[in-house]
Write an enzyme that holds these catalytic residues in place. Structure first.
Site, PDB file in Angstrom:
ATOM      1  N   LYS A  14      80.388  35.193  13.741  1.00 29.44           N
ATOM      2  CA  LYS A  14      80.266  36.659  13.696  1.00 29.44           C
ATOM      3  C   LYS A  14      79.652  37.204  14.981  1.00 29.44           C
ATOM      4  O   LYS A  14      80.161  38.166  15.558  1.00 29.44           O
ATOM      5  CB  LYS A  14      79.372  37.062  12.512  1.00 29.44           C
ATOM      6  CG  LYS A  14      78.903  38.507  12.560  1.00 29.44           C
ATOM      7  CD  LYS A  14      78.009  38.860  11.395  1.00 29.44           C
ATOM      8  CE  LYS A  14      76.543  38.567  11.576  1.00 29.44           C
ATOM      9  NZ  LYS A  14      75.787  39.473  12.446  1.00 29.44           N
ATOM     10  N   ASN A  15      78.547  36.577  15.399  1.00 29.85           N
ATOM     11  CA  ASN A  15      77.820  37.157  16.530  1.00 29.85           C
ATOM     12  C   ASN A  15      78.512  36.930  17.862  1.00 29.85           C
ATOM     13  O   ASN A  15      78.042  37.404  18.898  1.00 29.85           O
ATOM     14  CB  ASN A  15      76.374  36.658  16.546  1.00 29.85           C
ATOM     15  CG  ASN A  15      75.583  37.284  15.402  1.00 29.85           C
ATOM     16  OD1 ASN A  15      76.043  38.250  14.797  1.00 29.85           O
ATOM     17  ND2 ASN A  15      74.425  36.735  15.108  1.00 29.85           N
ATOM     18  N   ARG A  60      74.689  46.239  13.776  1.00 35.51           N
ATOM     19  CA  ARG A  60      73.853  46.182  14.971  1.00 35.51           C
ATOM     20  C   ARG A  60      74.704  46.004  16.229  1.00 35.51           C
ATOM     21  O   ARG A  60      74.397  46.529  17.292  1.00 35.51           O
ATOM     22  CB  ARG A  60      72.902  44.986  14.805  1.00 35.51           C
ATOM     23  CG  ARG A  60      71.998  44.727  15.969  1.00 35.51           C
ATOM     24  CD  ARG A  60      70.939  45.771  16.069  1.00 35.51           C
ATOM     25  NE  ARG A  60      70.046  45.544  17.197  1.00 35.51           N
ATOM     26  CZ  ARG A  60      69.107  46.401  17.549  1.00 35.51           C
ATOM     27  NH1 ARG A  60      68.927  47.522  16.894  1.00 35.51           N
ATOM     28  NH2 ARG A  60      68.335  46.152  18.573  1.00 35.51           N
ATOM     29  N   ASP A  68      70.909  44.660   9.890  1.00 30.02           N
ATOM     30  CA  ASP A  68      69.945  44.208   8.897  1.00 30.02           C
ATOM     31  C   ASP A  68      68.576  44.829   9.155  1.00 30.02           C
ATOM     32  O   ASP A  68      68.196  45.056  10.298  1.00 30.02           O
ATOM     33  CB  ASP A  68      69.813  42.685   8.958  1.00 30.02           C
ATOM     34  CG  ASP A  68      71.080  42.010   8.490  1.00 30.02           C
ATOM     35  OD1 ASP A  68      71.617  42.433   7.461  1.00 30.02           O
ATOM     36  OD2 ASP A  68      71.529  41.086   9.182  1.00 30.02           O
TER      37      ASP A  68
HETATM   38  N1  EPU Z   1      64.071  43.523  21.319  1.00 29.03           N
HETATM   39  C1  EPU Z   1      63.278  44.499  21.889  1.00 29.03           C
HETATM   40  N2  EPU Z   1      63.875  45.391  22.740  1.00 29.03           N
HETATM   41  C2  EPU Z   1      65.194  45.336  23.036  1.00 29.03           C
HETATM   42  C3  EPU Z   1      65.998  44.345  22.455  1.00 29.03           C
HETATM   43  C4  EPU Z   1      65.407  43.435  21.591  1.00 29.03           C
HETATM   44  O1  EPU Z   1      62.091  44.570  21.645  1.00 29.03           O
HETATM   45  O2  EPU Z   1      65.665  46.159  23.835  1.00 29.03           O
HETATM   46  C5  EPU Z   1      63.448  42.557  20.415  1.00 29.03           C
HETATM   47  C6  EPU Z   1      64.001  42.660  18.998  1.00 29.03           C
HETATM   48  O3  EPU Z   1      63.384  43.677  18.272  1.00 29.03           O
HETATM   49  C7  EPU Z   1      63.735  41.285  18.459  1.00 29.03           C
HETATM   50  C8  EPU Z   1      63.962  40.390  19.665  1.00 29.03           C
HETATM   51  O4  EPU Z   1      63.808  41.239  20.812  1.00 29.03           O
HETATM   52  O5  EPU Z   1      62.394  41.190  18.080  1.00 29.03           O
HETATM   53  C9  EPU Z   1      65.321  39.713  19.705  1.00 29.03           C
HETATM   54  O6  EPU Z   1      66.355  40.666  19.655  1.00 29.03           O
HETATM   55  P1  EPU Z   1      67.788  40.413  20.292  1.00 29.03           P
HETATM   56  O7  EPU Z   1      68.113  41.566  21.143  1.00 29.03           O
HETATM   57  O8  EPU Z   1      67.849  39.040  20.882  1.00 29.03           O
HETATM   58  O9  EPU Z   1      68.706  40.428  18.991  1.00 29.03           O
HETATM   59  P2  EPU Z   1      70.012  41.264  18.711  1.00 29.03           P
HETATM   60  O10 EPU Z   1      70.930  41.194  19.867  1.00 29.03           O
HETATM   61  O11 EPU Z   1      69.657  42.592  18.151  1.00 29.03           O
HETATM   62  C10 EPU Z   1      71.282  39.180  17.735  1.00 29.03           C
HETATM   63  C11 EPU Z   1      72.009  38.846  16.481  1.00 29.03           C
HETATM   64  C12 EPU Z   1      71.026  38.632  15.347  1.00 29.03           C
HETATM   65  C13 EPU Z   1      70.052  37.541  15.721  1.00 29.03           C
HETATM   66  C14 EPU Z   1      69.354  37.901  17.061  1.00 29.03           C
HETATM   67  C15 EPU Z   1      68.441  36.835  17.569  1.00 29.03           C
HETATM   68  C16 EPU Z   1      74.072  40.043  16.748  1.00 29.03           C
HETATM   69  C17 EPU Z   1      74.945  41.142  16.299  1.00 29.03           C
HETATM   70  N3  EPU Z   1      72.899  39.947  16.146  1.00 29.03           N
HETATM   71  O12 EPU Z   1      70.598  40.411  17.499  1.00 29.03           O
HETATM   72  O13 EPU Z   1      71.816  38.181  14.243  1.00 29.03           O
HETATM   73  O14 EPU Z   1      69.095  37.400  14.709  1.00 29.03           O
HETATM   74  O15 EPU Z   1      70.373  38.136  18.082  1.00 29.03           O
HETATM   75  O16 EPU Z   1      69.118  35.630  17.729  1.00 29.03           O
HETATM   76  O17 EPU Z   1      74.425  39.264  17.624  1.00 29.03           O
HETATM   77  C18 EPU Z   1      72.510  37.959  11.998  1.00 29.03           C
HETATM   78  O18 EPU Z   1      73.584  37.542  12.421  1.00 29.03           O
HETATM   79  O19 EPU Z   1      72.199  37.884  10.778  1.00 29.03           O
HETATM   80  C19 EPU Z   1      71.566  38.560  12.952  1.00 29.03           C
HETATM   81  C20 EPU Z   1      70.593  39.347  12.578  1.00 29.03           C
END
Ligand code: EPU
Length: 420
Positions: free
Chosen positions: A22-23, A94, A118
């Site tokens: 998915k991601n 997201r 989520d």
């Molecule tokens: N964060 C910040 N500022 C930002 C961006 C992120 O503080 O500008 C923080 C977030 O709040 C979090 C951490 O950094 O505490 C990690 O966030 P990241 O940006 O790496 O995550 P994401 O891109 O929002 C993706 C996956 C998530 C997965 C995370 C971490 C997708 C669509 N989502 O989220 O997947 O948990 O990376 O590996 O790719 C899931 O598939 O169930 C899921 C939640």
């Protein structure tokens, strides 16, 4: 299916094929914004988030067709894409934030509502904004939306505060058409991020350091990328789900397509818990017998133990011998499933970003609610070893990210049926 009944099921046996991630696929779909013509993705999981992203891209002018029988997605970009993302789809996933970089790169402007996904507590996008601003984008953000303009993005030297997956992807995408070279340091190294970079390179982008923490992107002219066919990387989290199900039931399952090289820390942890892990070129076979042993785990960015594995690991820990501590370092609010596992008799206490898990001899069936995708899958796994019936509602979360979880588990011997 909104509600299911999971019955205690004997050791799972057999073979399961891992679908695409998915991601990864959601970001690869967004890649179609970069070039006019017909883009093809294979190994696409049949999940509702793909349909939501398809509808978001549809509203931007991409024609999206999914062929479930062949797991193929065809995205046709006829030129003239829009830059206003509609709220309905943006609010539900997201990954909608991933249109930010590509639309800035291709259209020089973007407007979208704040992305959903989520609920793990606050999920800021400050690193996306800081990185794109360093490249010359001007932002006008409000509580409910983001607007950005950048007629000419320029290459920049950017160091992320934290290796954010989404910020890395957006900055790389924006840099594809920026003037000059962008060096992104402390970049996220997840296999799904690498998959997106590889797609962009196949399309004609210039990116070095893929999969490392320093990614260097040399901008190329707008309109110079071309569509390609690309296979989505296999899903390490879905793979881990079948491994966890095999482990708690004392089973023997070949998880075909699981990439041991993408799951090293997870495999090491389950091996420490007593699971036999046998990697091969085709996948990973896991066998378990007797009681699992508890371990301490902390979630970290890749190659650490991914936060998305956590509910599965906590479920394994809940029935393992001894005490284990799970420390969550990415999303402090990601413990909502603990309350649900406790309804099944798990002995777990949370303290800040730690969960202290005392393994119990036996879980018992109860009615529980899936709070998000991964937690929902973990509750299904827990139901397989709970005495009696576990009734799970909120299955729509699971369907966002799992391609036929229940059918695949059923084929391994799990007894799951729709709730009356
Ligand atoms: N964060 C910040 N500022 C930002 C961006 C992120 O503080 O500008 C923080 C977030 O709040 C979090 C951490 O950094 O505490 C990690 O966030 P990241 O940006 O790496 O995550 P994401 O891109 O929002 C993706 C996956 C998530 C997965 C995370 C971490 C997708 C669509 N989502 O989220 O997947 O948990 O990376 O590996 O790719 C899931 O598939 O169930 C899921 C939640």
């Amino acid at each position: 299916m909104d509600r299911i009944v999971v019955h205690r099921s004997g050791p799972l046996h057999g073979e399961v094929v891992v679908p695409g991630a998915k991601n990864s696929v959601l970001k690869l779909m967004v890649g179609s914004l970069f070039a006019a013509g017909e883009h093809r993705l294979s190994n696409v999981p049949d999940i509702s988030d793909v349909r939501t992203m398809g509808s978001l891209l549809g509203s931007l002018g991409i024609d999206v067709t999914y062929r479930p029988e062949s797991h193929e997605l065809i995205l046709v970009n006829s030129g003239g894409i829009g830059s206003n993302a509609p709220s309905e789809q943006v609010e539900s996933i997201r990954a909608s934030i991933n249109v930010l970089g590509p639309l800035l790169a291709c259209c020089g402007r973007v407007r979208l509502d704040m992305p959903g996904g989520d609920d793990f507590g606050s999920r800021p996008i400050d690193m996306h904004i800081a990185g794109l601003s360093a490249m010359g984008a001007e932002f006008d953000t409000a509580v409910d939306h983001i607007e950005a303009v950048a007629e000419h993005l320029r290459g920049a030297d950017i160091t992320l505060d934290f290796p954010s997956v989404g910020a890395t992807e957006n900055i790389v995408c924006a840099a594809v058409h920026a003037d000059g070279v962008t060096t992104l340091r402390n970049a996220a190294r997840e296999p799904e991020v690498a998959d997106l970079c590889e797609l962009l390179v196949e399309m004609g982008a210039r990116i070095d350091g893929i999969g490392s923490s320093v990614v260097v992107i040399e901008g190329v002219a707008r309109g110079s990328l071309h569509p390609v066919s690309h296979a989505v990387v296999n899903d390490r989290i879905q793979a881990a789900t079948y491994m966890a199900a095999a482990a708690v039931t004392g089973g023997d399952v070949m998880v075909r397509g699981a990439r041991a090289d993408h799951m090293q820390m997870f495999l090491r942890k389950i091996s420490d818990m007593g699971v036999d892990v046998i990697p091969s070129s085709d996948g990973v076979r896991v066998t378990a017998s007797g009681r699992l042993r508890n371990v301490d785990v902390q979630t970290l960015p890749y190659p650490g133990v991914a936060t998305d594995y956590k509910p599965l690991l906590v479920t394994m820990m809940a029935v393992a011998e001894g005490v284990g501590v799970m420390t969550e370092n990415l999303y402090p609010g990601r413990f909502r499933y603990v309350e649900e596992l406790s309804k099944l008799g798990a002995d777990i206490r949370t303290d800040g970003h730690h969960a202290i898990v005392h393994g119990v001899d036996q879980l018992r069936g109860a009615a529980v609610v899936a709070p998000d995708i991964r937690a929902g899958a973990a509750l299904v796994v827990a139901g397989l070893v709970a005495d009696g019936r576990t009734i799970i509602s909120g299955l729509e979360h699971v369907e966002r990210g799992y391609d036929d979880l229940l059918g695949r588990l059923g084929a391994l011997g799990a007894h799951i049926e729709p709730a009356p």
